[in-house]
Scaffold this motif. Structure first.
Motif, PDB file in Angstrom:
ATOM      1  N   ARG A   1       4.012   7.289   3.726  1.00 27.08           N
ATOM      2  CA  ARG A   1       2.632   6.892   4.042  1.00 27.08           C
ATOM      3  C   ARG A   1       2.359   5.452   3.616  1.00 27.08           C
ATOM      4  O   ARG A   1       1.774   4.674   4.364  1.00 27.08           O
ATOM      5  N   LEU A   2       2.797   5.096   2.411  1.00 26.96           N
ATOM      6  CA  LEU A   2       2.606   3.731   1.943  1.00 26.96           C
ATOM      7  C   LEU A   2       3.289   2.745   2.891  1.00 26.96           C
ATOM      8  O   LEU A   2       2.692   1.743   3.294  1.00 26.96           O
TER       9      LEU A   2
ATOM     10  N   PHE B   1      -1.665   5.940  -5.691  1.00 32.02           N
ATOM     11  CA  PHE B   1      -0.674   5.981  -4.611  1.00 32.02           C
ATOM     12  C   PHE B   1       0.235   7.201  -4.649  1.00 32.02           C
ATOM     13  O   PHE B   1       0.934   7.484  -3.680  1.00 32.02           O
ATOM     14  N   MET B   2       0.241   7.941  -5.758  1.00 31.73           N
ATOM     15  CA  MET B   2       1.100   9.120  -5.882  1.00 31.73           C
ATOM     16  C   MET B   2       0.275  10.296  -6.385  1.00 31.73           C
ATOM     17  O   MET B   2      -0.220  10.276  -7.507  1.00 31.73           O
ATOM     18  N   PRO B   3       0.106  11.319  -5.543  1.00 27.71           N
ATOM     19  CA  PRO B   3      -0.684  12.481  -5.966  1.00 27.71           C
ATOM     20  C   PRO B   3      -0.006  13.263  -7.084  1.00 27.71           C
ATOM     21  O   PRO B   3       1.202  13.161  -7.300  1.00 27.71           O
ATOM     22  N   ALA B   4      -0.792  14.060  -7.761  1.00 26.72           N
ATOM     23  CA  ALA B   4      -0.273  14.950  -8.787  1.00 26.72           C
ATOM     24  C   ALA B   4       0.635  16.005  -8.147  1.00 26.72           C
ATOM     25  O   ALA B   4       0.413  16.424  -7.016  1.00 26.72           O
ATOM     26  N   ILE B   5       1.632  16.419  -8.908  1.00 25.77           N
ATOM     27  CA  ILE B   5       2.551  17.456  -8.440  1.00 25.77           C
ATOM     28  C   ILE B   5       2.228  18.810  -9.062  1.00 25.77           C
ATOM     29  O   ILE B   5       2.898  19.801  -8.771  1.00 25.77           O
ATOM     30  N   ASP B   6       1.183  18.838  -9.888  1.00 23.69           N
ATOM     31  CA  ASP B   6       0.788  20.070 -10.564  1.00 23.69           C
ATOM     32  C   ASP B   6       0.550  21.187  -9.557  1.00 23.69           C
ATOM     33  O   ASP B   6      -0.010  20.965  -8.489  1.00 23.69           O
ATOM     34  N   ASP B   7       0.979  22.367  -9.913  1.00 25.66           N
ATOM     35  CA  ASP B   7       0.721  23.587  -9.150  1.00 25.66           C
ATOM     36  C   ASP B   7       1.437  23.673  -7.805  1.00 25.66           C
ATOM     37  O   ASP B   7       1.122  24.553  -7.004  1.00 25.66           O
TER      38      ASP B   7
ATOM     39  N   ILE C   1      -2.031  13.614  -0.584  1.00 24.44           N
ATOM     40  CA  ILE C   1      -1.713  12.218  -0.267  1.00 24.44           C
ATOM     41  C   ILE C   1      -2.947  11.503   0.261  1.00 24.44           C
ATOM     42  O   ILE C   1      -3.263  10.388  -0.155  1.00 24.44           O
ATOM     43  N   LEU C   2      -3.653  12.145   1.167  1.00 26.71           N
ATOM     44  CA  LEU C   2      -4.830  11.513   1.772  1.00 26.71           C
ATOM     45  C   LEU C   2      -5.965  11.273   0.778  1.00 26.71           C
ATOM     46  O   LEU C   2      -6.830  10.437   1.020  1.00 26.71           O
ATOM     47  N   ARG C   3      -5.964  11.986  -0.346  1.00 22.94           N
ATOM     48  CA  ARG C   3      -6.998  11.763  -1.370  1.00 22.94           C
ATOM     49  C   ARG C   3      -6.706  10.550  -2.252  1.00 22.94           C
ATOM     50  O   ARG C   3      -7.593  10.088  -2.971  1.00 22.94           O
ATOM     51  N   CYS C   4      -5.496  10.024  -2.208  1.00 21.18           N
ATOM     52  CA  CYS C   4      -5.162   8.848  -3.018  1.00 21.18           C
ATOM     53  C   CYS C   4      -5.938   7.630  -2.500  1.00 21.18           C
ATOM     54  O   CYS C   4      -6.077   7.439  -1.295  1.00 21.18           O
ATOM     55  N   ARG C   5      -6.419   6.816  -3.416  1.00 23.62           N
ATOM     56  CA  ARG C   5      -7.243   5.650  -3.055  1.00 23.62           C
ATOM     57  C   ARG C   5      -6.555   4.710  -2.083  1.00 23.62           C
ATOM     58  O   ARG C   5      -7.172   4.221  -1.129  1.00 23.62           O
TER      59      ARG C   5
END
Length: 181
Positions: A105-106, A133-139, A172-176
């Motif tokens: 995406r970047l 730029f990198m979402p959390a991987i939690d859960d 990913i889409l929620r990253c600023r």
């Protein structure tokens, strides 16, 4: 990649930056490809994303593949690597897949339209956090081997697999950095 504020080519600058970063991360000496002044070799650093070197590799290599061969190829390469890992490696990892897709995406923005490339450069200026730029991987589901993958998800077209894949896309889409203009 902050040089094209004037008349420069932001896509070319972004492409060069991502390819150079990938070479650096993978330990490839750029001096093999371009003339470098004597003594200009940089000190090696251990790069991580979310405190994991493998996630940095997935992110940056996927970005480099995207600017070289396109996002479709990079996404397929990342997916095939995870499928291969499920057959005797570390297992199919949704964490790794998320890093691959975020890197794609970047890079798609970096070499997209002139406006996208310049907007990305603006957003990358100044202080950034990894969450930008990198979402959390939690859960996300844990890594699994091929047999368990087939039992749990059947295949890549199953509704159960698509739920996880859609969750990755939403994160990913929620990253600023990836927000629409």
């Amino acid at each position: 990649a902050l040089r094209s504020a004037g008349q420069g080519d932001p896509q070319a600058e972004n492409r060069a930056m991502l390819l150079t970063l990938a070479m650096y991360l993978m330990g490839i000496d750029a001096g093999r490809f371009v003339d470098m002044p004597p003594g200009s070799r940089q000190r090696r650093m251990y790069l991580t994303i979310l405190d994991r070197h493998d996630l940095a590799q997935h992110f940056v290599v996927s970005a480099a593949l995207t600017v070289s061969a396109g996002g479709g190829f990079a996404n397929a390469a990342g997916l095939f690597k995870e499928l291969d890992d499920s057959r005797g490696g570390t297992g199919f990892s949704f964490d790794d897949l998320l890093a691959d897709k975020a890197g794609v995406r970047l890079a798609e923005l970096a070499v997209g339209t002139d406006g996208q490339a310049r907007l990305l450069q603006q957003r990358m200026r100044g202080q950034l956090s990894e969450e930008d730029f990198m979402p959390a991987i939690d859960d996300l589901p844990p890594s699994i081997m091929e047999l368990e993958f087939k039992q749990k998800y059947r295949d890549l077209d199953s509704d159960k697999y698509r739920l996880v894949d859609n969750e990755i896309e939403k994160r990913i889409l929620r990253c600023r950095i990836y927000q629409p203009a």
